[in-house]
Design a protein around this motif. Sequence first.
Motif, PDB file in Angstrom:
ATOM      1  N   LEU A   1       0.844  -1.195   0.000  1.00  0.00           N
ATOM      2  CA  LEU A   1       0.000   0.000   0.000  1.00  0.00           C
ATOM      3  C   LEU A   1       0.875   1.239   0.000  1.00  0.00           C
ATOM      4  O   LEU A   1       1.852   1.331   0.738  1.00  0.00           O
ATOM      5  N   GLY A   2       0.493   2.201  -0.817  1.00  0.00           N
ATOM      6  CA  GLY A   2       1.283   3.418  -0.959  1.00  0.00           C
ATOM      7  C   GLY A   2       0.793   4.554  -0.083  1.00  0.00           C
ATOM      8  O   GLY A   2       0.358   4.336   1.045  1.00  0.00           O
ATOM      9  N   ASP A   3       0.849   5.777  -0.628  1.00  0.00           N
ATOM     10  CA  ASP A   3       0.578   6.967   0.167  1.00  0.00           C
ATOM     11  C   ASP A   3      -0.593   7.794  -0.344  1.00  0.00           C
ATOM     12  O   ASP A   3      -0.682   8.977  -0.054  1.00  0.00           O
ATOM     13  N   THR A   4      -1.475   7.195  -1.120  1.00  0.00           N
ATOM     14  CA  THR A   4      -2.685   7.932  -1.470  1.00  0.00           C
ATOM     15  C   THR A   4      -3.580   7.984  -0.235  1.00  0.00           C
ATOM     16  O   THR A   4      -3.405   7.210   0.709  1.00  0.00           O
ATOM     17  N   ARG A   5      -4.558   8.866  -0.239  1.00  0.00           N
ATOM     18  CA  ARG A   5      -5.451   8.983   0.913  1.00  0.00           C
ATOM     19  C   ARG A   5      -6.165   7.658   1.193  1.00  0.00           C
ATOM     20  O   ARG A   5      -6.248   7.231   2.346  1.00  0.00           O
ATOM     21  N   ALA A   6      -6.652   7.004   0.147  1.00  0.00           N
ATOM     22  CA  ALA A   6      -7.355   5.735   0.333  1.00  0.00           C
ATOM     23  C   ALA A   6      -6.424   4.667   0.898  1.00  0.00           C
ATOM     24  O   ALA A   6      -6.813   3.882   1.769  1.00  0.00           O
TER      25      ALA A   6
ATOM     26  N   LEU B   1      -2.476   7.142  13.351  1.00  0.00           N
ATOM     27  CA  LEU B   1      -2.099   8.553  13.487  1.00  0.00           C
ATOM     28  C   LEU B   1      -1.860   9.201  12.123  1.00  0.00           C
ATOM     29  O   LEU B   1      -2.235  10.355  11.903  1.00  0.00           O
ATOM     30  N   ALA B   2      -1.236   8.438  11.215  1.00  0.00           N
ATOM     31  CA  ALA B   2      -0.979   8.965   9.870  1.00  0.00           C
ATOM     32  C   ALA B   2      -2.299   9.284   9.165  1.00  0.00           C
ATOM     33  O   ALA B   2      -2.416  10.315   8.481  1.00  0.00           O
ATOM     34  N   TRP B   3      -3.302   8.416   9.331  1.00  0.00           N
ATOM     35  CA  TRP B   3      -4.596   8.662   8.698  1.00  0.00           C
ATOM     36  C   TRP B   3      -5.314   9.840   9.361  1.00  0.00           C
ATOM     37  O   TRP B   3      -5.889  10.693   8.678  1.00  0.00           O
ATOM     38  N   ILE B   4      -5.277   9.911  10.687  1.00  0.00           N
ATOM     39  CA  ILE B   4      -5.929  11.022  11.399  1.00  0.00           C
ATOM     40  C   ILE B   4      -5.353  12.360  10.928  1.00  0.00           C
ATOM     41  O   ILE B   4      -6.084  13.317  10.674  1.00  0.00           O
ATOM     42  N   GLU B   5      -4.029  12.395  10.792  1.00  0.00           N
ATOM     43  CA  GLU B   5      -3.366  13.624  10.341  1.00  0.00           C
ATOM     44  C   GLU B   5      -3.699  13.924   8.877  1.00  0.00           C
ATOM     45  O   GLU B   5      -4.017  15.061   8.516  1.00  0.00           O
ATOM     46  N   CYS B   6      -3.654  12.896   8.040  1.00  0.00           N
ATOM     47  CA  CYS B   6      -3.936  13.077   6.606  1.00  0.00           C
ATOM     48  C   CYS B   6      -5.356  13.596   6.390  1.00  0.00           C
ATOM     49  O   CYS B   6      -5.572  14.502   5.578  1.00  0.00           O
ATOM     50  N   ALA B   7      -6.315  13.015   7.123  1.00  0.00           N
ATOM     51  CA  ALA B   7      -7.726  13.379   6.948  1.00  0.00           C
ATOM     52  C   ALA B   7      -8.142  14.578   7.788  1.00  0.00           C
ATOM     53  O   ALA B   7      -9.284  15.023   7.696  1.00  0.00           O
TER      54      ALA B   7
ATOM     55  N   LYS C   1     -14.814   8.146   4.908  1.00  0.00           N
ATOM     56  CA  LYS C   1     -14.475   8.210   3.483  1.00  0.00           C
ATOM     57  C   LYS C   1     -13.096   8.812   3.290  1.00  0.00           C
ATOM     58  O   LYS C   1     -12.671   9.678   4.062  1.00  0.00           O
ATOM     59  N   SER C   2     -12.417   8.346   2.263  1.00  0.00           N
ATOM     60  CA  SER C   2     -11.049   8.814   2.036  1.00  0.00           C
ATOM     61  C   SER C   2     -10.958  10.057   1.170  1.00  0.00           C
ATOM     62  O   SER C   2      -9.915  10.707   1.134  1.00  0.00           O
ATOM     63  N   GLN C   3     -12.034  10.425   0.479  1.00  0.00           N
ATOM     64  CA  GLN C   3     -11.974  11.578  -0.422  1.00  0.00           C
ATOM     65  C   GLN C   3     -11.833  12.875   0.370  1.00  0.00           C
ATOM     66  O   GLN C   3     -12.524  13.080   1.373  1.00  0.00           O
ATOM     67  N   ALA C   4     -10.947  13.742  -0.095  1.00  0.00           N
ATOM     68  CA  ALA C   4     -10.779  15.052   0.537  1.00  0.00           C
ATOM     69  C   ALA C   4     -12.082  15.826   0.421  1.00  0.00           C
ATOM     70  O   ALA C   4     -12.699  15.860  -0.649  1.00  0.00           O
ATOM     71  N   GLY C   5     -12.519  16.419   1.497  1.00  0.00           N
ATOM     72  CA  GLY C   5     -13.731  17.218   1.483  1.00  0.00           C
ATOM     73  C   GLY C   5     -15.010  16.427   1.662  1.00  0.00           C
ATOM     74  O   GLY C   5     -16.091  17.011   1.735  1.00  0.00           O
ATOM     75  N   ALA C   6     -14.906  15.099   1.724  1.00  0.00           N
ATOM     76  CA  ALA C   6     -16.115  14.280   1.907  1.00  0.00           C
ATOM     77  C   ALA C   6     -16.648  14.456   3.320  1.00  0.00           C
ATOM     78  O   ALA C   6     -15.902  14.769   4.256  1.00  0.00           O
ATOM     79  N   LYS C   7     -17.940  14.257   3.479  1.00  0.00           N
ATOM     80  CA  LYS C   7     -18.549  14.347   4.798  1.00  0.00           C
ATOM     81  C   LYS C   7     -17.967  13.256   5.691  1.00  0.00           C
ATOM     82  O   LYS C   7     -17.811  12.113   5.281  1.00  0.00           O
TER      83      LYS C   7
END
Length: 196
Positions: A4-9, A75-81, A92-98
């Motif tokens: 798995l890479g570094d995209t939001r998803a 923690l990486a996901w909390i910070e990213c999102a 949801k992983s999309q930026a700006g999603a509810k």
Amino acid sequence: MSQLGDTRAEIRDKALIWTASDSWCRVSELVAFQVRDFLRQDDGSALLYVAKSKTDQFGFGDYAYLSPQAAHSVLAWIECAKLKSKDPIFTKSQAGAKKTPLDPATVLRIFKRRFGRQDISTHSTRVGGVQDAFELGCSLSAIMVAGRWRSPEMPARYGRRIAASQSAAAEVARAFSDAVPTREPTNNQDPKVHVL
């Protein structure tokens, strides 16, 4: 999960899979976690506060363990999102999603996609954790604490094949096979029959 890479998803999915694998949480518990339920510990690991579960209908609460690797991924996901205290961790992983909790069916789709298997379920990490624990020689009571079971029935069922290989009968068989020279038993001699 190294693929798995570094995209939001991918960051979100890595945190989800690590959490499921380490915590042995049911999917209903996974999707209920909020950021405030994530409790960091001094050694880099973390605890997740399980506010309510199938075996805790009155909501007394319990805790699930996360390794340092799992804690880091969360923690990486909390910070990213940019999640706040009352936000669900797995959203949801999309930026700006509810910021609403993932649906259990979405978690299943993520598991199938990331593991590349159609025969997997959201319960697979829970069952796999129990089987790994039996393989390592963990006691049934320790397994019950880790999986927050109130009865030994389900973890014993998950580990029944491994437990049979570690049973008293298996130990006795191994002990006597080591003590008795290997040879074909005769009609009047069986190495596993001991006359008192």
